[in-house]
Design an enzyme around this catalytic site. Sequence first.
Site, PDB file in Angstrom:
ATOM      1  N   ASP A 238       0.834  -1.246  -0.030  1.00  0.00           N
ATOM      2  CA  ASP A 238      -0.016  -0.133   0.007  1.00  0.00           C
ATOM      3  C   ASP A 238       0.918   1.338   0.098  1.00  0.00           C
ATOM      4  O   ASP A 238       1.962   1.076  -0.052  1.00  0.00           O
ATOM      5  CB  ASP A 238      -1.035  -0.001   1.147  1.00  0.00           C
ATOM      6  CG  ASP A 238      -2.153   0.386   0.878  1.00  0.00           C
ATOM      7  OD1 ASP A 238      -2.321   1.114  -0.035  1.00  0.00           O
ATOM      8  OD2 ASP A 238      -3.139  -0.170   1.522  1.00  0.00           O
TER       9      ASP A 238
ATOM     10  N   ASP B  33      -9.862   3.576  -4.171  1.00  0.00           N
ATOM     11  CA  ASP B  33     -10.470   2.519  -3.816  1.00  0.00           C
ATOM     12  C   ASP B  33     -11.847   2.303  -4.601  1.00  0.00           C
ATOM     13  O   ASP B  33     -12.599   3.325  -4.616  1.00  0.00           O
ATOM     14  CB  ASP B  33     -10.703   2.265  -2.421  1.00  0.00           C
ATOM     15  CG  ASP B  33      -9.428   2.189  -1.525  1.00  0.00           C
ATOM     16  OD1 ASP B  33      -8.288   1.955  -2.167  1.00  0.00           O
ATOM     17  OD2 ASP B  33      -9.442   2.213  -0.308  1.00  0.00           O
TER      18      ASP B  33
END
Length: 553
Positions: A164, A230
């Site tokens: 991430d 996202d």
Amino acid sequence: MLWRSVKTFVTLSFASAVLALNNGVGVTPAMGWNPYNAFSCDTTEAQYHAQAQALVSLGFPALGYDYVNLDCGWQATARTSTGQITWNTQAASSFHNVICLPDGVPALATFVHNLGLKFGVYSDGGFFACDFVGGTAHYIGSLGHETADAATFASWGADYLKYDNCYAVNTTDFVDDNPPISIEPHYTTMADALNATGRHILFSACEWGVQDPARWPASAVSNSWRISNDIGPPASWDNLFRIINQLVPITQFAGPGGFNDLDMLEVGNSGLTADEQQTHFAFWAAAKSPLIISTDLTVASSQTLNILKNTRIIALNQDTLGKSISFKRRYTNDHDVWSGPLAVMARLLQVFVINWETSSRSLTFNLADVGFSSATATDLITGASLGKLTTSFTATVAAHGSMILKLTGGVPVASPTFTFYPATGGTLAGGATPRVVNSTVTVVGFVGEGGTLTFTGVNGGTAGGTKLLSFDYINGDVTFTNTACSNCRNTFVSVNGGTAVQVQMPLSAQSWDILFSGYLVSLPGFKAGKTNTVTLSNPTAFAPDFYRMGVAV
Ligand SMILES: *[C@@H]1O[C@H](CO)[C@@H](O)[C@H](O)[C@H]1NC(C)=O
Ligand SMILES: *[C@@H]1O[C@H](CO)[C@@H](O)[C@H](O)[C@H]1NC(C)=O
Ligand SMILES: *[C@@H]1O[C@H](CO)[C@@H](O)[C@H](O)[C@H]1NC(C)=O
């Protein structure tokens, strides 16, 4: 004046060659399970156990779903005394209600491996990890510790690393979609560290599409790279539209060993209708996105299982050619046509028609949009043979549903030829201004918000009537949040002063110097001869910058 906000650190590359990472895994898109869309960072050992067991008992491994991956919420707030990354053992002093993995990561890896599955870990290329339920606590990130952390992950038996991008800039900048530093080195360093372990670990780059990873190219360092912010939670149709538009300019970068990651699946979660979930799953599969289930499998409905277990759709995703579908045509706010090649035989195509309308209706697919006059078709949702289609195929398509066809034996149709009119030769009014892109390309910017571009002397041919127009434009207006036209810009096109038709033009790149060529729109109202005008405008927002317009001869 959005075209002035060119991102300084975007790496520009015109190469479309795919440089696959040679790490021996991820040759076809990864398939498996991850908790995030269902449980956010609030995960527990019991959940991981139950989900891994459900994956097996529901028969998913035989279909190719074989990774069980960690996501956020497992890390400790401090490294061990010897500097190792480690798991949280102090629930009471953290913001998490429970200790995510009381038995530790190696025990979970063993549990997953004993089920015959592969195990994925999760870390972050910044100072601290992402943790949306962790409050102000700071969980361990891998920046500066890549070699040690890769060795730890390998020793734990990791087969996959999702990496991430929180706190990538500094210790206070949590999430930054326009970071003032290049974040590519964070991913290169970890890729090298993983390689050095000697263990074959699939590397999933999750930097949300910032700085256009497809064009680094991220395929040189990872097996997949997120292209967008996202998908959720919560899931929504608007999120799918944003991600699909963001994919338009980068479909060519997918290939064996390196894929565009459209984010984990929302199939089974609330926020999307069954038809939307079907469109979502099949589009992700055909775009060669990793297929990572992210719902609670212990309560999955038969509808969810039917979508996820469709072997014809999975076969599209795992096709050895590894090519994504690409954008062919968008009919004004109405439906999209995408298609792409498959390995099995020459002239075999996957075709994808999305109904953007909010109601079920009869929809016609024109075979010419994918280059054929006729072909033999199979409906990949139902498996039904549709026989030979000639010119077009009409079917009832649900609201936000789709036609997903496999075509064989396609007979090619000649593509139209166009007469081109440069935008700089048009009439500019109300603020529309030429912009030099490079020594060969000048576009007209500031169309919209009062600015107009009018092509004059346009040839309507001997009969006039309806003409096919082709626009070459630049739209670098990338967005990581939903807007009225997420990763697209609206243009209103009027022929000879008639009613302006709205068309949605997707992103051409994350920068203002790469063209989208050949956006097609068919419009009536042309007169015979060379006295037609075509005016581009937008009363409330900016349209793309235009390079030229073609009219089919
Ligand atoms: C490391 O990289 C080299 C060079 O690309 C490759 O041959 C090798 O298979 C890689 N090893 C692993 C474990 O990824
Ligand atoms: C962290 O980075 C952000 C974004 O560039 C910047 O606004 C902020 O001032 C930085 N903070 C520190 C402490 O350097
Ligand atoms: C100018 O930009 C266009 C559009 O991106 C590109 O195709 C072309 O190669 C560029 N030409 C030069 C000389 O850089």
